[in-house]
Scaffold this active site. Structure first.
Site, PDB file in Angstrom:
ATOM      1  CG  ASP A 291      -2.310   0.572   0.918  1.00 25.54           C
ATOM      2  OD1 ASP A 291      -2.420   1.811   0.502  1.00 25.54           O
ATOM      3  OD2 ASP A 291      -3.331   0.061   1.464  1.00 25.54           O
ATOM      4  CG  ASP A 404      -7.157   2.549  -3.544  1.00 24.56           C
ATOM      5  OD1 ASP A 404      -8.213   2.513  -3.965  1.00 24.56           O
ATOM      6  OD2 ASP A 404      -6.678   2.859  -2.665  1.00 24.56           O
ATOM      7  CD  GLU A 407     -13.459   5.457  -6.739  1.00 23.95           C
ATOM      8  OE1 GLU A 407     -13.208   4.041  -6.220  1.00 23.95           O
ATOM      9  OE2 GLU A 407     -12.381   6.313  -6.026  1.00 23.95           O
ATOM     10  CD  GLU A 409     -11.613   8.539  -1.718  1.00 27.48           C
ATOM     11  OE1 GLU A 409     -11.310   9.062  -0.675  1.00 27.48           O
ATOM     12  OE2 GLU A 409     -11.468   7.215  -2.077  1.00 27.48           O
ATOM     13  CG  ASP A 476     -12.048   1.144   1.001  1.00 24.93           C
ATOM     14  OD1 ASP A 476     -11.446   0.337   0.445  1.00 24.93           O
ATOM     15  OD2 ASP A 476     -11.987   2.565   0.983  1.00 24.93           O
ATOM     16  CG  HIS A 535      -6.529  -5.218   1.361  1.00 26.80           C
ATOM     17  ND1 HIS A 535      -5.123  -4.795   1.473  1.00 26.80           N
ATOM     18  CD2 HIS A 535      -7.189  -4.216   1.048  1.00 26.80           C
ATOM     19  CE1 HIS A 535      -4.968  -3.680   1.699  1.00 26.80           C
ATOM     20  NE2 HIS A 535      -6.271  -3.127   1.373  1.00 26.80           N
TER      21      HIS A 535
END
Length: 798
Positions: A291, A404, A407, A409, A476, A535
């Site tokens: 990560d 990650d 979108e 976000e 998530d 995860h």
């Protein structure tokens, strides 16, 4: 098509519930055929109707004053001449392929679609603009169930709800979530058709929320284009839709192994210790996922560095090389946000790699991680800058990519994308940002590493993202029983929409909940989902090596089963790459009445899976599909009849799993990583039942890493078949070897289940052989010696 046939089609249509009038003021003014495209003119614009195949037809409406926009982000199929016929009558015209027919009423204007003579769907209200939204309406049958609209947890039959089309994270969601990271303008019907609205702009997809029999698509602007996709079966619909939007390439074989992943490993020392712990505990491992601490010591302020933090990872390249020697790949997280405090901010600005504001300056705004800019994937400078970072990291040994927050976000509407003179607002590209991010990596590999299969884990996508090899996950999700309960529906729905690798963070991601029962049940379900990747946040360890002894033992057994099933699972993945059929399949695919079922599902064709999603469960309802079929308990061999629902008692060691009678299931020796995997000695299980006169199966194999191995002829397929009649069971094997493949030596340990009595004789290729029979288990075992391009006929005299 004859006039008599056309009349019958129209009579059927007019008697159908779909025969609703559109806008009474609209009428057909004229029509023209341009080769295989039909152009219709009405008072408010024109329609272009174009077949892609006999099962796929596209319709575009172009309002007066607008220009036709041919660009599609989803469609890759080239239209072909399918011999469509045009028939004109006094009241209507018909444009018919051998499958789909488009019937147009002249006045009032109405477009309807029929498939092989049966009414399928029809426009209802036509095109309209209301409250800054452009819409197209369709009429629904009263009992029609609807699926689609992307990743949601809203109930398997989604009719009666209205869905926003705007990719957005839902942190810590549970049993229900109306808006998640991948939304798609796609509706599928229990009548076995799909409507794909070919426009990525923000909007809504209304599945009859007003209960007036209307499916409504609404968007802020863009193309008024949709495709109707039909088929005789769900397999046909899947094949036709993925032919239209693209098929998922086969991932690298290591993607089907176990992952070590958390938020997050902070140092090289910690990462090495975790990988070593898996080896010590004899829990197989194929990848470790890093990560955001790989590029910064803190969660905030460093995003966009996209380079190793040498204080924390001083010898990253050596670490990755050491992992590779153990068969463990390294996957890095990347995000499209470049903070103004990151080490690359000035570089990104100088290279003109960022989206802009109205004044043409890099757009900056605040979100959780800091003050940020956003990589502009819609200008060449942004794409080149981003891809060169990936290339540099790959040269150092990185094997896979995690995208990650794609979108994106946080994505304010005022942000501008694209080169000067062709700017687009954020809401126009928001839903395809993750899609085009995956495209960037996939196309980069095709250009610079054409023989390698990329691994592209992404949180957001769009229609057709599967063709870039995107592996999506469900975001998530909360570490809760409700979070687990929503996962099967999300994965089944996304598989129906082309993205067959949708999976979840096993064990749940968000929250400090420590519940070993929940954790184990989630991992047991994970054996039968496309990607096996525990995860979570690190306050409770997501890796099985750090759980309680009992949880670790049960988790290890789940991982071992996952690895034993590699030959079956890899073949499922190959089938998906060829046909579009998802790995996880709803019971609906086999029983038309199962319109809302998501508690039990099919893993491929031959496994039936019923995850345990309640704490302390002592009973579970399992639906066994297909009347007159037989299903065997995978663990005990107990038989169950198809076409009924039974109550079974769950056990701690595994979830309820069953195998269809007549199925062939190839299984392999468990290895510590897929680097050591071999399909040269396979346990071939056949599930015999007297009611099954014939069965078939196959096993696909290649080197697990070459891109387009099948197309390049670098593969082998072993085909299995069975025949049973008059006390004689025949099982045959035949191998197909690709033109560029050296034949492999393979041996099989044939294990025939449900053999009630000791066979009188067993022959292989006409010669009597020794065999073993276990009367308590009803198991017959026959060894087939290793040979190149194995081909054999086994005859069992019962």
């Amino acid at each position: 098509m004859t006039n008599i046939t056309t009349a019958r089609l129209l009579l059927g249509l007019l008697c159908s519930p779909l025969a609703f009038a559109q806008n009474a003021g609209r009428e057909l003014h004229s029509y023209t055929r341009h080769q295989d495209t039909l152009e219709l003119r009405t008072g408010d614009g024109r329609y272009l109707i174009k077949p892609y195949s006999a099962q796929v037809v596209e319709t575009t409406f172009i309002p007066n004053g607008e220009q036709y926009d041919p660009a599609s982000h989803a469609v890759v199929l080239a239209p072909v001449d399918v011999g469509a016929t045009l028939t004109a009558g006094e009241r209507q015209i018909s444009f018919a392929t051998p499958g789909l027919s488009v019937v147009v009423e002249r006045k009032p204007f109405r477009i309807s679609y029929l498939y092989k003579g049966k009414p399928l769907v029809a426009e209802k209200g036509g095109y309209a603009r209301v409250d800054k939204l452009e819409s197209i309406e369709f009429a629904l049958d009263g009992d029609e169930a609807l699926y689609g609209a992307g990743a949601r947890a809203a109930g398997m039959n989604r009719r009666g709800q209205r869905f926003q089309l705007y990719n957005r994270a839902d942190y810590g969601y549970g049993k229900r979530s109306m808006l998640l990271n991948t939304t798609m303008p796609l509706a599928l019907s229990s009548k076995k058709y799909a409507l794909h609205f070919d426009n990525p702009q923000a909007g809504w997809l209304d599945f009859d929320s007003r209960r007036d029999g209307t499916l409504r698509y609404e968007a802020i602007g863009g193309r008024k284009t949709y495709q109707v996709v039909a088929g005789d079966s769900w397999a046909d619909v899947m094949a036709n839709y993925t032919a239209l939007t693209g098929r998922q390439p086969l991932p690298p074989r290591w993607a089907f192994g176990n992952f070590a992943s958390r938020f997050g490993y902070k140092t090289e020392q910690e990462t090495r210790a975790v990988v070593e712990r898996f080896a010590q505990e004899k829990i197989p491992l194929d990848a470790v996922v890093l990560d955001l601490f790989w590029f910064g010591k803190e969660v905030k302020g460093t995003m966009g560095n996209l380079a190793w933090d040498r204080d924390s990872f001083p010898n990253a390249e050596r670490m990755m090389a050491d992992f590779r020697k153990r068969g463990v790949k390294t996957v890095l997280i990347t995000e499209p946000f470049v903070l103004t405090t990151s080490q690359r901010w000035q570089e990104a600005v100088r290279r003109q790699a960022l989206a802009t504001d109205g004044a043409g300056k890099p757009a900056t705004y605040d979100f959780y991680f800091g003050n940020t800019g956003l990589v502009d994937l819609y200008r060449p400078e942004g794409r080149d800058w981003f891809w060169n970072i990936y290339k540099e990291l790959k040269a150092g040994g990185v094997a896979g990519w995690w995208g990650d927050l794609g979108e994106p976000e946080v994505h304010p509407s005022w942000v501008q994308h694209g080169p000067d003179g062709a700017k687009r607002g954020a809401d126009q590209v928001h839903n395809i940002y993750g899609h085009d991010w995956a495209r960037l990596i996939a196309e980069g590999y095709r250009k610079d590493f054409p023989d390698e299969r990329p691994f592209i884990l992404m949180r957001a996508g769009y229609s057709g993202s599967q063709r870039f090899g995107m592996i999506p996950w469900s975001g998530d999700v909360g570490r809760s029983w409700g979070g687990l309960q929503s996962q099967v529906e999300i994965a089944l729905q996304m598989g129906m929409q082309g993205l067959a690798y949708m999976h979840s963070d096993l064990g749940g991601f968000a929250g400090p909940m420590l519940d070993d029962e929940l954790y184990v049940r989630w991992l047991q379900y994970g054996v039968f989902q496309p990607i096996f990747r525990p995860h979570a946040q690190s306050d409770v360890a997501p890796e099985p090596v750090f759980r309680s002894e009992r949880a670790k033992v049960l988790a290890r057994e789940a991982v071992w089963l996952r690895y034993a099933m590699l030959p079956y699972n890899y073949t499922l993945a190959f089938d998906n790459s060829q046909t579009g059929m998802p790995l996880m399949r709803p019971i609906l695919f086999e029983e038309d009445e199962a319109t809302a079922m998501a508690t039990t599902y099919l893993w491929g064709r031959d496994f039936l899976v019923s995850p345990v999603v309640e704490p302390g469960a002592t009973r579970q309802e399992v639906h066994f599909p297909v009347k007159d079929s037989v299903w065997f308990d995978f663990h005990t061999g107990a038989q169950h009849r198809g076409g009924i629902t039974e109550v079974v008692k769950p056990v701690d060691a595994h979830i309820p799993v069953y195998v269809r009678a007549g199925a062939f299931v190839p299984m392999a020796k468990v290895v510590q990583s897929t680097r050591d995997y071999s399909a040269r000695q396979i346990d071939l299980h056949y599930y015999h039942h007297p009611s099954v006169a014939a069965g078939e199966g196959r096993m696909y194999d290649d080197d697990g890493e070459t891109a387009d191995a099948y197309a390049k002829g670098r593969y082998e397929i072993v085909r299995f078949a069975s025949r049973h009649a008059a006390g004689r069971l025949e099982i045959s094997l035949h191998t197909e070897t690709g033109k560029a493949q050296s034949p492999q030596e393979r041996g099989f340990a044939l294990k025939v289940h449900n053999v009630a009595a000791r066979p009188r004789a067993v022959t292989v290729d006409g010669r009597a052989v020794r065999f073993s029979w276990n009367g308590r288990q009803g198991m017959l075992e026959v060894a087939l010696a290793p040979r190149r391009q194995p081909s054999a006929q086994v005859v069992v005299t019962l």
